[in-house]
Motif scaffolding. Structure first.
Motif, PDB file in Angstrom:
ATOM      1  N   LEU B  45       0.823  -1.196   0.000  1.00 49.86           N
ATOM      2  CA  LEU B  45       0.000   0.000   0.000  1.00 49.86           C
ATOM      3  C   LEU B  45       0.861   1.251   0.000  1.00 49.86           C
ATOM      4  O   LEU B  45       1.760   1.415   0.824  1.00 49.86           O
ATOM      5  CB  LEU B  45      -0.908   0.013   1.233  1.00 49.86           C
ATOM      6  N   GLN B  48      -3.990   5.514   0.834  1.00 50.46           N
ATOM      7  CA  GLN B  48      -5.404   5.164   0.897  1.00 50.46           C
ATOM      8  C   GLN B  48      -6.215   6.431   1.140  1.00 50.46           C
ATOM      9  O   GLN B  48      -5.904   7.219   2.033  1.00 50.46           O
ATOM     10  CB  GLN B  48      -5.645   4.158   2.030  1.00 50.46           C
ATOM     11  N   TRP B  98     -15.282   1.241   4.766  1.00 51.52           N
ATOM     12  CA  TRP B  98     -15.017   0.051   5.550  1.00 51.52           C
ATOM     13  C   TRP B  98     -16.072  -0.177   6.615  1.00 51.52           C
ATOM     14  O   TRP B  98     -16.677   0.728   7.125  1.00 51.52           O
ATOM     15  CB  TRP B  98     -13.630   0.108   6.168  1.00 51.52           C
ATOM     16  N   GLY B  99     -16.262  -1.458   6.961  1.00 47.57           N
ATOM     17  CA  GLY B  99     -17.220  -1.849   7.983  1.00 47.57           C
ATOM     18  C   GLY B  99     -18.314  -2.733   7.421  1.00 47.57           C
ATOM     19  O   GLY B  99     -18.897  -3.525   8.152  1.00 47.57           O
ATOM     20  N   ALA B 100     -18.560  -2.639   6.135  1.00 50.49           N
ATOM     21  CA  ALA B 100     -19.584  -3.494   5.547  1.00 50.49           C
ATOM     22  C   ALA B 100     -19.114  -4.935   5.589  1.00 50.49           C
ATOM     23  O   ALA B 100     -18.003  -5.249   5.185  1.00 50.49           O
ATOM     24  CB  ALA B 100     -19.848  -3.068   4.105  1.00 50.49           C
ATOM     25  N   ALA B 101     -19.967  -5.800   6.064  1.00 52.81           N
ATOM     26  CA  ALA B 101     -19.601  -7.203   6.190  1.00 52.81           C
ATOM     27  C   ALA B 101     -19.229  -7.772   4.832  1.00 52.81           C
ATOM     28  O   ALA B 101     -19.920  -7.563   3.852  1.00 52.81           O
ATOM     29  CB  ALA B 101     -20.766  -7.992   6.782  1.00 52.81           C
ATOM     30  N   GLY B 102     -18.112  -8.493   4.799  1.00 53.31           N
ATOM     31  CA  GLY B 102     -17.693  -9.118   3.552  1.00 53.31           C
ATOM     32  C   GLY B 102     -17.124  -8.161   2.547  1.00 53.31           C
ATOM     33  O   GLY B 102     -16.896  -8.535   1.401  1.00 53.31           O
ATOM     34  N   ASN B 103     -16.897  -6.928   2.964  1.00 58.53           N
ATOM     35  CA  ASN B 103     -16.351  -5.952   2.029  1.00 58.53           C
ATOM     36  C   ASN B 103     -14.998  -6.401   1.512  1.00 58.53           C
ATOM     37  O   ASN B 103     -14.203  -6.965   2.258  1.00 58.53           O
ATOM     38  CB  ASN B 103     -16.213  -4.602   2.746  1.00 58.53           C
ATOM     39  N   THR B 104     -14.766  -6.173   0.258  1.00 62.11           N
ATOM     40  CA  THR B 104     -13.469  -6.493  -0.297  1.00 62.11           C
ATOM     41  C   THR B 104     -13.053  -5.359  -1.221  1.00 62.11           C
ATOM     42  O   THR B 104     -13.838  -4.458  -1.480  1.00 62.11           O
ATOM     43  CB  THR B 104     -13.504  -7.835  -1.050  1.00 62.11           C
ATOM     44  N   ILE B 105     -11.828  -5.395  -1.643  1.00 66.58           N
ATOM     45  CA  ILE B 105     -11.362  -4.348  -2.538  1.00 66.58           C
ATOM     46  C   ILE B 105     -11.210  -4.911  -3.942  1.00 66.58           C
ATOM     47  O   ILE B 105     -10.879  -6.082  -4.129  1.00 66.58           O
ATOM     48  CB  ILE B 105     -10.064  -3.689  -2.043  1.00 66.58           C
ATOM     49  N   PHE B 107      -9.523  -4.456  -7.730  1.00 63.91           N
ATOM     50  CA  PHE B 107      -8.325  -3.901  -8.342  1.00 63.91           C
ATOM     51  C   PHE B 107      -8.540  -3.590  -9.814  1.00 63.91           C
ATOM     52  O   PHE B 107      -9.263  -4.293 -10.523  1.00 63.91           O
ATOM     53  CB  PHE B 107      -7.165  -4.893  -8.230  1.00 63.91           C
ATOM     54  N   GLY B 108      -7.856  -2.539 -10.261  1.00 61.17           N
ATOM     55  CA  GLY B 108      -7.742  -2.291 -11.683  1.00 61.17           C
ATOM     56  C   GLY B 108      -6.670  -3.175 -12.282  1.00 61.17           C
ATOM     57  O   GLY B 108      -6.018  -3.958 -11.560  1.00 61.17           O
TER      58      GLY B 108
END
Lengths: 109, 116
Positions: B45, B48, B98-105, B107-108
């Motif tokens: 990273l 952010q 952030w905080g949403a359950a199951g959140n992921t990022i 990528f381009g």
């Protein structure tokens, strides 16, 4: 110091065989992610593991999480050539993702 | 649903020159990340953003790297002057707050930089 360690770093396996990739992390994070990266491509999300004992499966891949041992595994069942790629685990802690060094998987016919 | 868009895909520059990369995140994603991935390593990273504010830039080499996210949508990462060790893929990613359950990022496809 935050560390996410994967092993093996390189894995060559025959089609039809089973194998496990290990991901050890250093914090008390309870969120662990697995990504796949094909050569020259970006990272694709595979699994999101949100709690101790979580197990998720998609096709020939199954991921699990043991937060007490700070260990996640990615198990490959009856490997096929299409699974050849680099697999990264990432832990989420403090609002950030920290990625492991990756496991480069080659499936040989 | 459109993914994370990045440009240019490939860039070759001489050391001490400058370069800029652009990123357009997934619509509605408030969080935007820039990662540096050196060949054979995992992504690291750099910075952010949450909307147009910086959440973390502790690993950004601020003497040569800068990034901005005007209006909380698109972002630009600049390197000036470039060094040989900056040769890497620069990945932009985005996620819901952030905080949403199951959140992921997500990528381009990355911007590949070679410094010669």
């Amino acid at each position: 110091e935050l560390k996410v360690e994967q092993n093996p770093l390189f894995l060559s396996m025959q089609e039809g065989k089973n194998y496990t990739i290990y991901c050890n992390y250093s914090t008390t994070s309870d969120r662990l992610y697995w990504y796949r990266q094909d050569p020259g491509k970006s990272l694709e999300s595979l699994f999101v593991l949100l709690s101790n004992g979580a197990v998720k499966q998609e096709g020939r891949l199954m991921a699990s999480l043991d937060t007490k041992a700070r260990l996640s595994t990615l198990h490959i069942t009856a490997a096929v050539h299409d699974l050849s790629a680099t697999y990264f685990c990432a832990e989420h802690t403090g609002n950030q993702f920290y990625f492991g060094t990756g496991t480069s998987l080659t499936v040989i016919p | 649903e459109a993914g994370v868009a990045q440009s240019p895909r490939y860039k070759i520059i001489e050391k001490r020159q400058s370069v800029a990369f652009w990123c357009n995140p997934i619509s509605g994603h408030a969080t935007l990340y820039w990662y540096q991935q050196i060949l054979g390593q995992g992504p690291k990273l750099l910075i952010q953003f949450q909307n147009n504010g910086v959440v973390d830039d502790s690993q950004l080499p601020k003497d040569r790297f800068s990034a901005e996210r005007l209006k909380g949508v698109d972002s630009t990462l600049k390197i000036q002057p470039a060094k040989l060790e900056d040769s890497a893929v620069y990945l932009c990613a985005s996620s819901l707050p952030w905080g949403a359950a199951g959140n992921t990022i997500y990528f381009g496809e990355g911007s590949w930089l070679t410094v010669v």
